[in-house]
Design a protein around this motif. Structure first.
Motif, PDB file in Angstrom:
ATOM      1  N   LEU A 176     -20.512  -6.823   3.187  1.00  0.00           N
ATOM      2  CA  LEU A 176     -20.552  -6.143   2.608  1.00  0.00           C
ATOM      3  C   LEU A 176     -19.269  -4.978   2.805  1.00  0.00           C
ATOM      4  N   LEU A 177     -18.593  -5.268   3.594  1.00  0.00           N
ATOM      5  CA  LEU A 177     -17.828  -4.560   4.568  1.00  0.00           C
ATOM      6  C   LEU A 177     -16.356  -5.339   3.638  1.00  0.00           C
ATOM      7  N   GLU A 178     -16.429  -6.522   3.603  1.00  0.00           N
ATOM      8  CA  GLU A 178     -15.437  -7.457   2.512  1.00  0.00           C
ATOM      9  C   GLU A 178     -15.731  -6.660   1.204  1.00  0.00           C
ATOM     10  N   SER A 179     -16.521  -6.596   0.984  1.00  0.00           N
ATOM     11  CA  SER A 179     -16.706  -5.651  -0.718  1.00  0.00           C
ATOM     12  C   SER A 179     -15.882  -4.098  -0.647  1.00  0.00           C
ATOM     13  N   ASP A 180     -16.127  -3.431   0.842  1.00  0.00           N
ATOM     14  CA  ASP A 180     -15.960  -2.080   0.832  1.00  0.00           C
ATOM     15  C   ASP A 180     -14.710  -2.200   1.278  1.00  0.00           C
ATOM     16  N   ILE A 181     -13.634  -3.441   2.397  1.00  0.00           N
ATOM     17  CA  ILE A 181     -12.183  -3.561   1.609  1.00  0.00           C
ATOM     18  C   ILE A 181     -11.427  -3.368   0.743  1.00  0.00           C
ATOM     19  N   ALA A 182     -12.196  -4.915  -0.060  1.00  0.00           N
ATOM     20  CA  ALA A 182     -11.632  -5.034  -1.120  1.00  0.00           C
ATOM     21  C   ALA A 182     -11.569  -3.762  -1.937  1.00  0.00           C
ATOM     22  N   ASP A 183     -12.941  -2.965  -2.320  1.00  0.00           N
ATOM     23  CA  ASP A 183     -12.725  -1.128  -3.070  1.00  0.00           C
ATOM     24  C   ASP A 183     -11.417  -0.269  -2.832  1.00  0.00           C
ATOM     25  N   LEU A 184     -11.267  -0.534  -1.080  1.00  0.00           N
ATOM     26  CA  LEU A 184     -10.383   0.293  -0.356  1.00  0.00           C
ATOM     27  C   LEU A 184      -9.073  -0.292  -0.966  1.00  0.00           C
ATOM     28  N   ASN A 185      -8.771  -1.455  -0.575  1.00  0.00           N
ATOM     29  CA  ASN A 185      -7.271  -2.157  -1.185  1.00  0.00           C
ATOM     30  C   ASN A 185      -6.902  -1.574  -2.408  1.00  0.00           C
ATOM     31  N   HIS A 186      -8.123  -2.033  -3.153  1.00  0.00           N
ATOM     32  CA  HIS A 186      -7.891  -2.048  -4.729  1.00  0.00           C
ATOM     33  C   HIS A 186      -7.129  -0.018  -4.888  1.00  0.00           C
ATOM     34  N   GLU A 187      -8.290   1.138  -3.901  1.00  0.00           N
ATOM     35  CA  GLU A 187      -7.541   2.065  -4.424  1.00  0.00           C
ATOM     36  C   GLU A 187      -6.613   2.489  -3.763  1.00  0.00           C
ATOM     37  N   ILE A 188      -5.993   2.123  -2.947  1.00  0.00           N
ATOM     38  CA  ILE A 188      -5.026   1.945  -2.246  1.00  0.00           C
ATOM     39  C   ILE A 188      -4.017   2.118  -2.972  1.00  0.00           C
ATOM     40  N   THR A 189      -3.986   0.753  -3.260  1.00  0.00           N
ATOM     41  CA  THR A 189      -3.002   0.840  -4.714  1.00  0.00           C
ATOM     42  C   THR A 189      -2.869   1.460  -5.563  1.00  0.00           C
ATOM     43  N   GLY A 190      -3.892   2.000  -6.332  1.00  0.00           N
ATOM     44  CA  GLY A 190      -4.021   2.550  -7.262  1.00  0.00           C
ATOM     45  C   GLY A 190      -3.206   4.040  -6.834  1.00  0.00           C
ATOM     46  N   ASN A 191      -3.321   4.618  -5.299  1.00  0.00           N
ATOM     47  CA  ASN A 191      -2.994   6.333  -5.135  1.00  0.00           C
ATOM     48  C   ASN A 191      -1.136   5.657  -4.609  1.00  0.00           C
ATOM     49  N   GLU A 192      -0.873   4.599  -4.108  1.00  0.00           N
ATOM     50  CA  GLU A 192       0.327   4.254  -4.303  1.00  0.00           C
ATOM     51  C   GLU A 192       1.170   3.696  -5.696  1.00  0.00           C
ATOM     52  N   ARG A 193       0.672   3.288  -6.534  1.00  0.00           N
ATOM     53  CA  ARG A 193       1.293   3.565  -7.089  1.00  0.00           C
ATOM     54  C   ARG A 193       1.252   4.761  -8.116  1.00  0.00           C
ATOM     55  N   LEU A 196       0.196  18.145  -6.292  1.00  0.00           N
ATOM     56  CA  LEU A 196      -0.172  16.879  -6.610  1.00  0.00           C
ATOM     57  C   LEU A 196       0.129  16.064  -5.684  1.00  0.00           C
ATOM     58  N   ILE A 197       1.535  15.913  -5.430  1.00  0.00           N
ATOM     59  CA  ILE A 197       2.905  15.000  -4.462  1.00  0.00           C
ATOM     60  C   ILE A 197       2.055  14.746  -3.067  1.00  0.00           C
ATOM     61  N   GLN A 198       1.487  16.149  -2.499  1.00  0.00           N
ATOM     62  CA  GLN A 198       0.414  16.338  -0.978  1.00  0.00           C
ATOM     63  C   GLN A 198      -1.059  15.741  -1.114  1.00  0.00           C
ATOM     64  N   GLN A 199      -1.631  16.203  -2.213  1.00  0.00           N
ATOM     65  CA  GLN A 199      -2.728  15.814  -2.489  1.00  0.00           C
ATOM     66  C   GLN A 199      -2.729  14.088  -2.357  1.00  0.00           C
ATOM     67  N   LYS A 200      -2.182  13.413  -3.217  1.00  0.00           N
ATOM     68  CA  LYS A 200      -2.367  12.089  -3.208  1.00  0.00           C
ATOM     69  C   LYS A 200      -1.947  11.783  -2.229  1.00  0.00           C
ATOM     70  N   THR A 201      -1.140  11.955  -1.294  1.00  0.00           N
ATOM     71  CA  THR A 201      -0.542  11.745   0.424  1.00  0.00           C
ATOM     72  C   THR A 201      -1.727  11.325   1.380  1.00  0.00           C
ATOM     73  N   GLU A 202      -2.175  12.784   1.344  1.00  0.00           N
ATOM     74  CA  GLU A 202      -3.444  13.301   1.707  1.00  0.00           C
ATOM     75  C   GLU A 202      -4.611  11.761   1.522  1.00  0.00           C
ATOM     76  N   GLU A 203      -4.984  11.752   1.044  1.00  0.00           N
ATOM     77  CA  GLU A 203      -5.760  10.673  -0.551  1.00  0.00           C
ATOM     78  C   GLU A 203      -5.279   9.323   0.439  1.00  0.00           C
ATOM     79  N   LEU A 204      -4.543   9.463   0.337  1.00  0.00           N
ATOM     80  CA  LEU A 204      -3.681   7.913   0.254  1.00  0.00           C
ATOM     81  C   LEU A 204      -3.590   7.707   2.013  1.00  0.00           C
ATOM     82  N   ASN A 205      -4.030   8.903   2.555  1.00  0.00           N
ATOM     83  CA  ASN A 205      -3.721   8.373   4.230  1.00  0.00           C
ATOM     84  C   ASN A 205      -5.767   8.401   4.851  1.00  0.00           C
ATOM     85  N   GLN A 206      -6.188   9.286   4.165  1.00  0.00           N
ATOM     86  CA  GLN A 206      -7.325   9.091   4.044  1.00  0.00           C
ATOM     87  C   GLN A 206      -7.893   7.778   4.286  1.00  0.00           C
TER      88      GLN A 206
END
Length: 382
Positions: free
Chosen positions: A82-99, A157-167
């Motif tokens: 379950l943690l591996e699945s969560d980590i994969a989802d988070l990595n995907h989310e982080i990559t999208g947020n960074e982009r 929007l930049i501030q919000q995305k930065t905070e989402e990325l940090n979270q």
């Protein structure tokens, strides 16, 4: 970013995962229950070691501990999955947020550059006064206002995305740490499992040298259990003509209180292999629970004491009626209730025999529905 690959887990995943579709909170609850049972077994084994006692109870407790460790390893495996699945989802989310953040910053940078260039060409006043009419000046005012508003919105929007990325990054670090802890626990449980299996092998080898004594003891146990079963069947026939109070016992499957405060099941319901003797099957109409702390036997559900009967080999047995159900507590030494007495859940009905021998500290517990024997482990709370 750090990502623990499944291949690194292959060495440790020694037991196939049998749990599915559960949450981390549910798995944590299972881990706590299993760890409590393992600790109870460890306490008993330590006690046996101090008493220099070697009998089939050692093997039974070790078998139960091995079974619980294997189950715990399954739970850790599922948690890691379950943690591996969560980590994969988070990595995907982080990559999208960074982009997205990179695109926003590029757009904002372009806006600032354009604004700086326009400011050099003319200021806001000249921009308005340069209009050929009032309507054109007003349109320029509205356009400039919307432009500034859009630029401010991009900054937000930049501030919000930065905070989402940090979270997301903070949550990823927590998940990675949890996964690392689970991996360490998995390694520890695997090592202890190997150690337990070595211990049980040594104990079995030692006990097999006393085969004649074990077989004699087994014959005595079978005789005592047959006597108990015959007594229960006879009493059930007698009780058919007795009036009984209605009971909600049937609604409590999987929720019944345990008849001892802390204990380990050393003999399970039904027919199974003898813990030491090869090719020998034993049959149990209930479960045998080795108490690991106090010796008090407790009622699992409110009811009425129906009988208190002596059973050779099992001291005394207390039968409690719950409507059409019956619970049996055998190997009681000092009984503190009498027939006809109403008892409530967790009330003490007596103390478990503690006079030495393999039956010392062991409560034999059964559940019957009319004349049908039920598996107590399916009724007791996990």
């Amino acid at each position: 970013m750090m990502y623990v690959r499944a291949s690194l887990l292959a060495i440790l995943l020694v037991v196939s995962v049998g749990v599915s579709g559960q949450s981390l909170a549910e798995l944590e609850k299972q881990k706590n229950a299993l760890n409590e049972r393992i600790n109870n077994a460890t306490s008993l084994l330590s006690q046996y070691s101090k008493e220099r006692t070697l009998n089939s109870k050692n093997v039974s407790v070790l078998n139960r501990q091995i079974s619980d460790r294997e189950r715990l390893i399954q739970v850790y495996n599922e948690e890691i999955r379950l943690l591996e699945s969560d980590i994969a989802d988070l990595n995907h989310e982080i990559t999208g947020n960074e982009r997205k953040l990179s695109d926003l910053k590029a757009q904002y940078s372009k806006l600032i550059t354009e604004a700086f260039k326009n400011k050099k060409r003319y200021n806001e006043l000249s921009f308005f006064f340069g209009a050929e009419s009032f309507n054109e000046a007003y349109r320029r005012y509205v356009m400039l206002k919307e432009y500034n508003k859009f630029r401010h919105h991009q900054g937000v929007l930049i501030q919000q995305k930065t905070e989402e990325l940090n979270q997301a990054n903070r949550l990823l670090q927590v998940k990675l740490q949890t996964q690392n802890n689970a991996l360490n626990s998995l390694r520890a449980q695997h090592n202890r499992l190997v150690d337990d299996k070595q211990k049980i092998s040594r104990n079995i080898q030692s006990l097999q040298q006393k085969e004649s004594t074990l077989r004699k003891r087994l014959r005595q146990e079978k005789k005592a259990l047959k006597k108990l079963e015959d007594t229960i069947v006879r009493l059930i026939a007698e009780m058919r003509n007795e009036s009984t109070e209605p009971s909600d016992f049937h609604l409590s499957k999987g929720q019944l209180a345990w008849p001892v405060r802390n204990g380990v099941v050393i003999s399970q319901f039904g027919e199974h292999q003898h813990p030491v003797l090869k090719y020998v099957k034993v049959k149990n109409n209930g479960v045998d629970i080795q108490s690991s702390s106090d010796r008090e036997a407790r009622v699992v559900f409110s009811g009425t004491v129906s009988r208190v009967v002596p059973i050779p080999g099992y001291n005394k047995a207390v039968l409690v009626r719950h409507g059409r159900f019956l619970t049996v507590y055998a190997n009681i030494d000092n009984v503190s209730v009498k027939p006809g007495e109403n008892v409530t859940k967790n009330s003490v009905i007596g103390t478990i025999y503690n006079g030495g021998g393999e039956n010392s500290g062991v409560l034999h517990f059964e559940i019957w529905e009319e004349s049908v024997k039920l598996n107590p482990e399916l009724w007791l709370v996990k």
